[in-house]
Each structure stands twice: as structure tokens, then as C-alpha cells.
Motif scaffolding. Sequence first.
Motif, PDB file in Angstrom:
ATOM      1  N   TYR A  33       1.102  -0.942  -0.636  1.00  0.00           N
ATOM      2  CA  TYR A  33       0.050  -0.228   0.406  1.00  0.00           C
ATOM      3  C   TYR A  33       0.707   1.111  -0.092  1.00  0.00           C
ATOM      4  O   TYR A  33       1.981   1.196   0.719  1.00  0.00           O
ATOM      5  CB  TYR A  33      -1.153   0.249   1.164  1.00  0.00           C
ATOM      6  CG  TYR A  33      -1.696  -1.234   1.259  1.00  0.00           C
ATOM      7  CD1 TYR A  33      -1.250  -2.309   2.159  1.00  0.00           C
ATOM      8  CD2 TYR A  33      -2.956  -0.800   1.212  1.00  0.00           C
ATOM      9  CE1 TYR A  33      -1.858  -3.077   2.313  1.00  0.00           C
ATOM     10  CE2 TYR A  33      -3.604  -2.234   1.000  1.00  0.00           C
ATOM     11  CZ  TYR A  33      -3.816  -3.395   1.770  1.00  0.00           C
ATOM     12  OH  TYR A  33      -4.461  -4.483   2.307  1.00  0.00           O
ATOM     13  N   TYR A  35       0.532   5.364   0.856  1.00  0.00           N
ATOM     14  CA  TYR A  35       0.237   6.446   1.521  1.00  0.00           C
ATOM     15  C   TYR A  35       0.740   7.793   1.697  1.00  0.00           C
ATOM     16  O   TYR A  35       1.822   7.506   1.648  1.00  0.00           O
ATOM     17  CB  TYR A  35      -0.595   6.304   3.543  1.00  0.00           C
ATOM     18  CG  TYR A  35      -1.366   4.727   3.235  1.00  0.00           C
ATOM     19  CD1 TYR A  35      -0.633   3.824   3.634  1.00  0.00           C
ATOM     20  CD2 TYR A  35      -2.964   4.949   3.599  1.00  0.00           C
ATOM     21  CE1 TYR A  35      -1.144   2.738   3.482  1.00  0.00           C
ATOM     22  CE2 TYR A  35      -2.720   4.323   3.943  1.00  0.00           C
ATOM     23  CZ  TYR A  35      -3.169   2.559   3.806  1.00  0.00           C
ATOM     24  OH  TYR A  35      -3.490   1.493   4.018  1.00  0.00           O
ATOM     25  N   GLN A  37       1.349  11.571   2.876  1.00  0.00           N
ATOM     26  CA  GLN A  37       0.837  12.021   4.257  1.00  0.00           C
ATOM     27  C   GLN A  37       1.322  13.401   4.511  1.00  0.00           C
ATOM     28  O   GLN A  37       2.383  13.811   4.746  1.00  0.00           O
ATOM     29  CB  GLN A  37       1.273  11.269   5.858  1.00  0.00           C
ATOM     30  CG  GLN A  37       1.017  12.027   7.282  1.00  0.00           C
ATOM     31  CD  GLN A  37       1.304  11.307   8.405  1.00  0.00           C
ATOM     32  OE1 GLN A  37       2.732  10.728   8.507  1.00  0.00           O
ATOM     33  NE2 GLN A  37       0.641  11.447   9.372  1.00  0.00           N
ATOM     34  N   ASP A  42      -3.840  13.295   8.274  1.00  0.00           N
ATOM     35  CA  ASP A  42      -3.393  12.029   8.426  1.00  0.00           C
ATOM     36  C   ASP A  42      -3.229  10.723   7.180  1.00  0.00           C
ATOM     37  O   ASP A  42      -3.159  11.887   5.577  1.00  0.00           O
ATOM     38  CB  ASP A  42      -4.873  11.071   8.902  1.00  0.00           C
ATOM     39  CG  ASP A  42      -5.696  11.319   8.411  1.00  0.00           C
ATOM     40  OD1 ASP A  42      -6.336  10.921   7.662  1.00  0.00           O
ATOM     41  OD2 ASP A  42      -5.890  12.797   8.370  1.00  0.00           O
ATOM     42  N   PRO A  43      -2.647  10.434   7.622  1.00  0.00           N
ATOM     43  CA  PRO A  43      -2.330   9.507   5.235  1.00  0.00           C
ATOM     44  C   PRO A  43      -3.275   9.261   5.403  1.00  0.00           C
ATOM     45  O   PRO A  43      -4.128   8.246   5.663  1.00  0.00           O
ATOM     46  CB  PRO A  43      -1.264   8.469   6.728  1.00  0.00           C
ATOM     47  CG  PRO A  43      -1.315   8.120   7.952  1.00  0.00           C
ATOM     48  CD  PRO A  43      -2.337   9.104   8.334  1.00  0.00           C
ATOM     49  N   GLN A  44      -2.893   9.504   3.902  1.00  0.00           N
ATOM     50  CA  GLN A  44      -4.405   9.759   2.487  1.00  0.00           C
ATOM     51  C   GLN A  44      -4.013   8.422   1.631  1.00  0.00           C
ATOM     52  O   GLN A  44      -2.628   8.209   1.476  1.00  0.00           O
ATOM     53  CB  GLN A  44      -4.960  10.777   1.760  1.00  0.00           C
ATOM     54  CG  GLN A  44      -4.873  11.977   3.038  1.00  0.00           C
ATOM     55  CD  GLN A  44      -6.642  11.039   3.643  1.00  0.00           C
ATOM     56  OE1 GLN A  44      -7.303  10.772   2.681  1.00  0.00           O
ATOM     57  NE2 GLN A  44      -6.600  11.514   5.058  1.00  0.00           N
ATOM     58  N   PHE A  45      -4.484   7.056   1.875  1.00  0.00           N
ATOM     59  CA  PHE A  45      -5.037   6.109   0.849  1.00  0.00           C
ATOM     60  C   PHE A  45      -3.975   6.675  -0.494  1.00  0.00           C
ATOM     61  O   PHE A  45      -5.116   7.419  -1.195  1.00  0.00           O
ATOM     62  CB  PHE A  45      -5.638   4.929   1.164  1.00  0.00           C
ATOM     63  CG  PHE A  45      -5.620   3.535  -0.097  1.00  0.00           C
ATOM     64  CD1 PHE A  45      -6.272   4.212  -0.683  1.00  0.00           C
ATOM     65  CD2 PHE A  45      -4.705   2.910   0.193  1.00  0.00           C
ATOM     66  CE1 PHE A  45      -6.704   2.955  -2.133  1.00  0.00           C
ATOM     67  CE2 PHE A  45      -4.786   1.617  -0.825  1.00  0.00           C
ATOM     68  CZ  PHE A  45      -5.389   2.248  -1.668  1.00  0.00           C
ATOM     69  N   LEU A  88       5.201  13.847   3.538  1.00  0.00           N
ATOM     70  CA  LEU A  88       5.533  12.231   3.356  1.00  0.00           C
ATOM     71  C   LEU A  88       5.161  10.858   2.556  1.00  0.00           C
ATOM     72  O   LEU A  88       3.617  10.969   2.928  1.00  0.00           O
ATOM     73  CB  LEU A  88       5.295  11.333   5.418  1.00  0.00           C
ATOM     74  CG  LEU A  88       6.556  12.454   6.060  1.00  0.00           C
ATOM     75  CD1 LEU A  88       6.237  12.109   7.255  1.00  0.00           C
ATOM     76  CD2 LEU A  88       7.974  11.268   5.940  1.00  0.00           C
ATOM     77  N   PHE A  90       4.476   7.317   2.679  1.00  0.00           N
ATOM     78  CA  PHE A  90       4.444   5.207   3.240  1.00  0.00           C
ATOM     79  C   PHE A  90       4.036   4.969   2.668  1.00  0.00           C
ATOM     80  O   PHE A  90       2.814   4.787   1.855  1.00  0.00           O
ATOM     81  CB  PHE A  90       4.042   6.308   4.588  1.00  0.00           C
ATOM     82  CG  PHE A  90       4.303   6.638   5.635  1.00  0.00           C
ATOM     83  CD1 PHE A  90       3.990   7.409   6.377  1.00  0.00           C
ATOM     84  CD2 PHE A  90       5.592   6.457   6.147  1.00  0.00           C
ATOM     85  CE1 PHE A  90       4.285   8.332   7.058  1.00  0.00           C
ATOM     86  CE2 PHE A  90       5.676   6.836   7.220  1.00  0.00           C
ATOM     87  CZ  PHE A  90       4.963   8.384   7.859  1.00  0.00           C
ATOM     88  N   PHE A 104       3.998  -0.446   8.668  1.00  0.00           N
ATOM     89  CA  PHE A 104       4.431   0.486   7.757  1.00  0.00           C
ATOM     90  C   PHE A 104       6.401   0.567   7.569  1.00  0.00           C
ATOM     91  O   PHE A 104       6.899   0.508   8.297  1.00  0.00           O
ATOM     92  CB  PHE A 104       4.014   1.545   8.465  1.00  0.00           C
ATOM     93  CG  PHE A 104       2.179   2.068   8.217  1.00  0.00           C
ATOM     94  CD1 PHE A 104       1.545   1.634   8.338  1.00  0.00           C
ATOM     95  CD2 PHE A 104       1.889   2.929   6.769  1.00  0.00           C
ATOM     96  CE1 PHE A 104      -0.309   1.743   7.788  1.00  0.00           C
ATOM     97  CE2 PHE A 104       1.198   3.200   6.519  1.00  0.00           C
ATOM     98  CZ  PHE A 104       0.133   2.448   6.957  1.00  0.00           C
ATOM     99  N   GLY A 105       6.621   1.096   6.557  1.00  0.00           N
ATOM    100  CA  GLY A 105       7.779   1.783   6.533  1.00  0.00           C
ATOM    101  C   GLY A 105       8.331   3.352   6.905  1.00  0.00           C
ATOM    102  O   GLY A 105       7.213   3.837   7.390  1.00  0.00           O
ATOM    103  N   PRO A 106       9.361   3.398   7.809  1.00  0.00           N
ATOM    104  CA  PRO A 106       9.987   5.027   7.645  1.00  0.00           C
ATOM    105  C   PRO A 106       9.414   6.016   6.875  1.00  0.00           C
ATOM    106  O   PRO A 106       9.050   7.315   7.487  1.00  0.00           O
ATOM    107  CB  PRO A 106      11.332   4.479   8.108  1.00  0.00           C
ATOM    108  CG  PRO A 106      11.663   4.124   6.436  1.00  0.00           C
ATOM    109  CD  PRO A 106      10.731   2.819   6.740  1.00  0.00           C
ATOM    110  N   ARG A 109      10.755  11.429   2.678  1.00  0.00           N
ATOM    111  CA  ARG A 109       9.657  12.790   2.872  1.00  0.00           C
ATOM    112  C   ARG A 109      10.603  13.613   2.031  1.00  0.00           C
ATOM    113  O   ARG A 109      11.687  13.727   1.233  1.00  0.00           O
ATOM    114  CB  ARG A 109      10.933  13.395   4.062  1.00  0.00           C
ATOM    115  CG  ARG A 109      10.269  14.468   3.782  1.00  0.00           C
ATOM    116  CD  ARG A 109      10.935  15.524   5.603  1.00  0.00           C
ATOM    117  NE  ARG A 109       9.920  14.772   6.775  1.00  0.00           N
ATOM    118  CZ  ARG A 109       8.877  15.446   6.582  1.00  0.00           C
ATOM    119  NH1 ARG A 109       8.299  16.238   6.245  1.00  0.00           N
ATOM    120  NH2 ARG A 109       8.164  14.610   8.078  1.00  0.00           N
TER     121      ARG A 109
ATOM    122  N   GLY B  43       7.609   6.236  10.420  1.00  0.00           N
ATOM    123  CA  GLY B  43       5.640   5.877  10.048  1.00  0.00           C
ATOM    124  C   GLY B  43       6.027   5.604  10.798  1.00  0.00           C
ATOM    125  O   GLY B  43       5.806   5.268  12.629  1.00  0.00           O
ATOM    126  N   GLY B 106      -8.087   7.926  11.195  1.00  0.00           N
ATOM    127  CA  GLY B 106      -8.119   9.647  12.031  1.00  0.00           C
ATOM    128  C   GLY B 106      -7.121  10.329  11.586  1.00  0.00           C
ATOM    129  O   GLY B 106      -6.482  10.376  11.729  1.00  0.00           O
TER     130      GLY B 106
END
Lengths: 113, 115
Positions: A33, A35, A37, A42-45, A88, A90, A104-106, A109, B43, B106
Motif C-alpha cells: 500500500y 499512503y 501524509q 493523517d495518512p491518505q491512501f 511524507l 509511506f 509501515f515503512g519509515p 520525505r 512511520g 483518523g
Amino acid sequence: AAGVIQSPRHLIKEKRETATLKCYPIPRHDTVYWYQQGPGQDPQFLISFYEKMQSDKGSIPDRFSAQQFSDYHSELNMSSLELGDSALYFCASRLAGKTDTQYFGPGTRLTVL
Amino acid sequence: QKEVEQDPGPLSVPEGAIVSLNCTYSNSAFQYFMWYRQYSRKGPELLMYTYSSGNKEDGRFTAQVDKSSKYISLFIRDSQPSDSATYLCAMSASAGGTSYGKLTFGQGTILTVHP
């Protein structure tokens, strides 16, 4: 234990340039996946792949494309970069059919100047 | 309106306090519920994972899911300064449906535990 690896960790690009982000999932994980951010968000897919096929698509701009290779690593290609792409990015992986637990990976950026 | 709502805080508590973090959601298809901890510029790290309604405990952390109310919680007992981070709730629908496990997050709650 092995984790998700992302490269590069930091990337600086100019507007209208292209960028390629790489993700190496946890060994034996078959689903990846991506994402995005933004600052304070928040992270968005963006997009996901299962067994090298795109499995789902979120709010990914048409300027972005991605693929999963035979070794299950994935690459996110970003073209015509805009200032708003600074974020960011991810990658997460999981083993399909088990749980929805994603690791998740790190992150990478990306800064667009 | 976002599918998942989380109070962004910030939340500041003294060391040893019990912390309660909450999320509400609107999508009835969500069946998998997770809590992630994210340190600055790192992460998200999976803390807790629960499937459907119920409670789950792991050390100082307890996750609760109430699907009838569309409400999930994370409790942290005996909070420590090292718990200071952003806590994100996340959820996904069944992988057997049209969603292959993508997570909806969230907004995250910023927690500071001061000595």
C-alpha cells in the motif's frame, strides 16, 4: 525482524521534475500500500497492489503511477511535481488472507521546491 | 465529513495517568480496527489490532470496539514520557469486499506525557 524498507528516505525535487520512490515489503508479504501524509495530516491512501496487480485505488493524481514487481517490491512514480506534492510517502505491506494488519515503512520525505 | 473522526488534542497528562483516546466512524463496513503510534517524522507503528466488537489488552494498552455505537477507544495505563507521540486510529472494511484492506485513518491525537 525484517521491516518495510523505503528508499530514498529524503528527496528534494524542483517543480515539474519527476521522482521515483521505492518500497521493499516485509519478506513473504504480497500486498503493498502507498499512503501520502501531508504536514499535520493523517495518512491518505493512494494505491495498493496484490500479487503484482493493482488491487485498489484512492486519491492518487493522474500524474502518479505505481507498480509492483515480481519480487514484490513496488515503485511510485511521480511526474510534473507540484509544490503540493511535498509530503511524507509511506509504504505498508501485509500478507493477504491473514489479517488487515499493515506494517509501515519509515517513509520518504519528498520536498518540492 | 470524514469517515473517521478523532479529536486531535493536543492531550497533555502527568506521568502515571490513564489516557483515553477515542475515534468515531460512519462507515458500517469497517470491521478491522487498529491503533498506530507515530513519532515525529517516523512511520506509523502498529500498537493494537482488533477485529469487530470487543476488548483486547496488551500490557499497558487496552483497545475497545463498540460497533453498535461506531466508537473505538484506546486506553493507556501508567502512561510514561516515552508514550508521547501521535496516536492514529485506523480501520478497514473486509478484504473480501471491494476494499482490499486500505486503511482509513483518523486525524491523530497528539499526546504528551510529562514527568
